[in-house]
Design a protein around this motif. Structure first.
Motif, PDB file in Angstrom:
ATOM      1  N   ALA A 268     -18.530  52.943 -34.062  1.00  0.00           N
ATOM      2  CA  ALA A 268     -18.877  51.691 -33.482  1.00  0.00           C
ATOM      3  C   ALA A 268     -20.545  51.571 -33.351  1.00  0.00           C
ATOM      4  CB  ALA A 268     -18.554  51.515 -32.079  1.00  0.00           C
ATOM      5  N   VAL A 269     -21.147  52.863 -33.355  1.00  0.00           N
ATOM      6  CA  VAL A 269     -22.444  53.013 -33.413  1.00  0.00           C
ATOM      7  C   VAL A 269     -23.222  53.102 -34.834  1.00  0.00           C
ATOM      8  CG1 VAL A 269     -24.539  54.442 -32.680  1.00  0.00           C
ATOM      9  CG2 VAL A 269     -22.689  54.303 -31.134  1.00  0.00           C
ATOM     10  N   SER A 270     -22.393  53.511 -35.456  1.00  0.00           N
ATOM     11  CA  SER A 270     -22.766  53.495 -37.077  1.00  0.00           C
ATOM     12  C   SER A 270     -22.807  52.103 -37.580  1.00  0.00           C
ATOM     13  CB  SER A 270     -21.895  54.369 -37.760  1.00  0.00           C
ATOM     14  OG  SER A 270     -22.051  55.874 -37.351  1.00  0.00           O
ATOM     15  N   GLN A 271     -21.632  51.148 -37.114  1.00  0.00           N
ATOM     16  CA  GLN A 271     -21.638  50.021 -37.534  1.00  0.00           C
ATOM     17  C   GLN A 271     -22.671  49.280 -37.134  1.00  0.00           C
ATOM     18  OE1 GLN A 271     -19.515  49.293 -40.395  1.00  0.00           O
ATOM     19  NE2 GLN A 271     -19.852  51.457 -40.274  1.00  0.00           N
ATOM     20  N   ALA A 272     -22.857  49.101 -35.714  1.00  0.00           N
ATOM     21  CA  ALA A 272     -24.039  48.649 -35.301  1.00  0.00           C
ATOM     22  C   ALA A 272     -25.491  48.916 -35.823  1.00  0.00           C
ATOM     23  CB  ALA A 272     -23.965  48.736 -33.817  1.00  0.00           C
ATOM     24  N   ILE A 273     -25.596  49.893 -36.194  1.00  0.00           N
ATOM     25  CA  ILE A 273     -26.923  50.350 -37.075  1.00  0.00           C
ATOM     26  C   ILE A 273     -26.862  49.890 -38.532  1.00  0.00           C
ATOM     27  CG2 ILE A 273     -28.159  52.235 -37.951  1.00  0.00           C
ATOM     28  CD1 ILE A 273     -27.099  53.700 -35.372  1.00  0.00           C
TER      29      ILE A 273
END
Length: 556
Positions: A268-273
């Motif tokens: 989730a964090v990776s895709q937001a970035i």
């Protein structure tokens, strides 16, 4: 056979972090399922060479663990090489730390048969005994509790949103009166879900990230948390319901941790970035377990810290909850985390909704916590415990609480200030720059001895600081002398100047956005009628013979 190259970045590890990052992994006490990540030296592959074979052939200690545990290494951070290159290019332009972004290439997920908590913890321990391993990291695969918790006609609830006004609120109405509402800024929120069909959200640009899903097991307690966050930040401003602090923002997109495929915070964090660029704002409505399982910032987990640092280095602003664990981040237990340094994120604690701005007892605190927002009485969308219009789920309203409400509140302020800065300069503030402005201009915390959570944002003072910095950057070398009175002014503003200033000198009046609202010559404008101007700050500029001087006035 193609030639293989192995580069061990031991010097980088020692100099960048200044201390060992080992020994920081831990199991989430509430979870019986985890996944293991490891940070290894960077390996440069030529052609289609296999990373696993290369690593295990060149490091006997890793090869032994591979034989015992049957482990396989996979790319740990699902951000494409093209996106990482773009982040590096942006960071270089900003003068940022490129190594924080390159670091993401060295993180791998460890896959083993029968991945019980015990086996993963044991393997993490064994991996950290190897010199070339920088750190191991364990992440729960079970959802972490969020940080706290149409007809018929809905009344206008802005009256309940007292945080929009001046102290004890953030004075967002000051920005709105100048038509500063967050326009042009994109927001990404990381949590579990939200109700797109809510009457405050269905007409505006709020979305679930493309290709992502919300797990059907996520209860209303989980998903309505996102509805409350979205409403606080970007809720529709109309004649009914509430208004989001940054209601004019371009879009707000949810990147859920808990998808149909399972719970995965790293993804989730990776895709937001991966879907953010310079100037965007990412909200971490997340927390993680610290000492005794008590909640602290999500970046206490080393891998999330690395992702956060990379995002910040590339000009993406991260606003993150401090967590509801009443933990002192300056205590011995958190020393290794504090030694990592500042990731660049703006960490938000929970304060009271009155003039005292004291820390609420459950808020995690310490010098790493930057600013506070209301941790109580924040009226917004969702849940239905405050207002339930027609028993319609899409017309539920709540009094949001915790470091969650505080984080959403600060995030709304950040979006508006970022938009204002861009309107003046055509550029964006970085996370550390935004944090400095918020801290320097905020309303001080009360009873700081109870544990630092920082000041409350003050939008008017923050906008003033942004404009002052802008004015300094465009100041002219030559000046002329004049004075204005009264200041503050209600009706007539009088200008006084010496004989050396020509009556034909140009007089201009600019609002806080840098927009021209009046112009004339001194011969016609010894007095300026300010009675019809909105309250706020303005700038009087006098120009003559290639010289100019600007003075700030307050319209009250």
């Amino acid at each position: 056979m193609k030639k293989l190259f192995v580069i061990f970045l031991l010097f980088y590890v020692a100099t960048f972090f200044g201390q060992s990052r080992k020994g920081m992994f831990q199991l989430d006490l509430t979870s019986n399922q985890h996944e293991l990540y490891v940070s290894l030296p960077e390996v440069v592959l030529d052609g289609t060479d296999d990373y696993n074979r290369l690593v295990f052939e060149t490091n006997s200690a890793l090869a032994q663990l591979q034989e015992v545990y049957g482990m396989i290494l996979e790319k740990g951070i699902p951000i494409s090489d093209d996106k990482l290159e773009a982040m590096l290019a942006t960071s270089q332009k900003l003068g940022g730390d490129l190594q924080k972004i390159s670091k993401l290439r060295t993180i791998f997920k460890v896959i083993i048969p029968n991945p019980t908590n015990e086996r993963l913890f044991e393997l993490a321990t064994q991996l950290e005994l190897i010199d070339e391993v920088e750190y191991s990291c364990l992440l729960s695969l079970q959802p972490v509790r969020p940080p706290f918790d149409i007809a018929p006609v809905t009344p206008n609830f802005e009256l309940f949103q007292t945080y929009l006004g001046a102290n004890p609120g953030v004075n967002m109405t000051f920005a709105w009166n100048l038509n500063v509402t967050g326009s042009g800024i994109k927001i990404r929120d990381i949590e579990y879900g939200f109700n797109k069909n809510h009457e405050e959200l269905h007409q505006i640009n709020t979305f679930l990230a493309t290709g992502m899903t919300i797990n059907s097991a996520a209860s209303v307690d989980f998903t309505e948390h996102g509805t409350a966050t979205f409403g606080t930040v970007i809720g529709h401003k109309g004649l009914y319901g509430i208004s989001g602090l940054a209601y004019g923002a371009t879009e707000m997109i949810l990147f859920p941790e808990w998808q149909i495929s399972g719970y995965n915070r790293v993804f989730a964090v990776s895709q937001a970035i991966a879907n953010s660029v310079l100037g965007d704002v990412i909200i971490y409505e997340m927390q993680t377990g610290g000492q005794g399982g008590q909640f602290v910032p999500a970046e206490f987990n080393t891998l999330i810290w690395d992702l956060t640092a990379a995002a910040s280095a590339s000009g993406i602003i991260v606003v993150a909850a401090a967590g509801n664990g009443a933990q002192n981040l300056n205590s011995t237990y958190y020393q290794n985390y504090m030694n990592l340094g500042n990731s660049g994120a703006i960490i938000v604690g929970a304060g009271t909704s009155n003039l005292s701005h004291n820390r609420i007892f459950y808020s995690t605190f310490g010098t790493r916590v930057d600013v506070q927002g209301w941790g109580e009485n924040l009226f917004t969308t969702g849940y239905g415990d405050a207002q339930n219009i027609g028993n319609d789920f899409n017309q539920y309203y709540t009094n949001f609480a915790g470091t969650s409400s505080a984080t959403a509140m600060v995030a709304g302020c950040v979006v508006v200030l970022q938009s204002y800065h861009f309107s003046l300069t055509g550029g964006y503030l970085t996370g550390p720059q935004m944090r400095t402005i918020l801290k320097d201009t905020g309303v001080p915390q009360g009873n700081a001895a109870s544990g630092n959570i920082g000041p409350l944002p003050n939008i008017q003072a923050a906008m003033q600081a942004i404009y002052d910095n802008y004015a300094l950057s465009v100041a002219t070398e030559n000046t002329i002398e004049f004075t204005v009175y009264p200041n503050p002014v209600q009706n007539q503003l009088t200008l006084m100047y010496g004989s050396e200033v020509s009556p034909e000198a140009k007089v201009e009046l600019y609002n806080a956005l840098g927009q021209l609202v009046y112009q004339s010559t001194l011969s016609q404008a010894k007095e300026i009628d300010c009675s019809t101007l909105m309250n706020g700050f303005y700038f009087v500029k006098v120009t003559a013979n290639g010289k100019s001087t600007t003075k700030k006035i307050i319209k009250s």
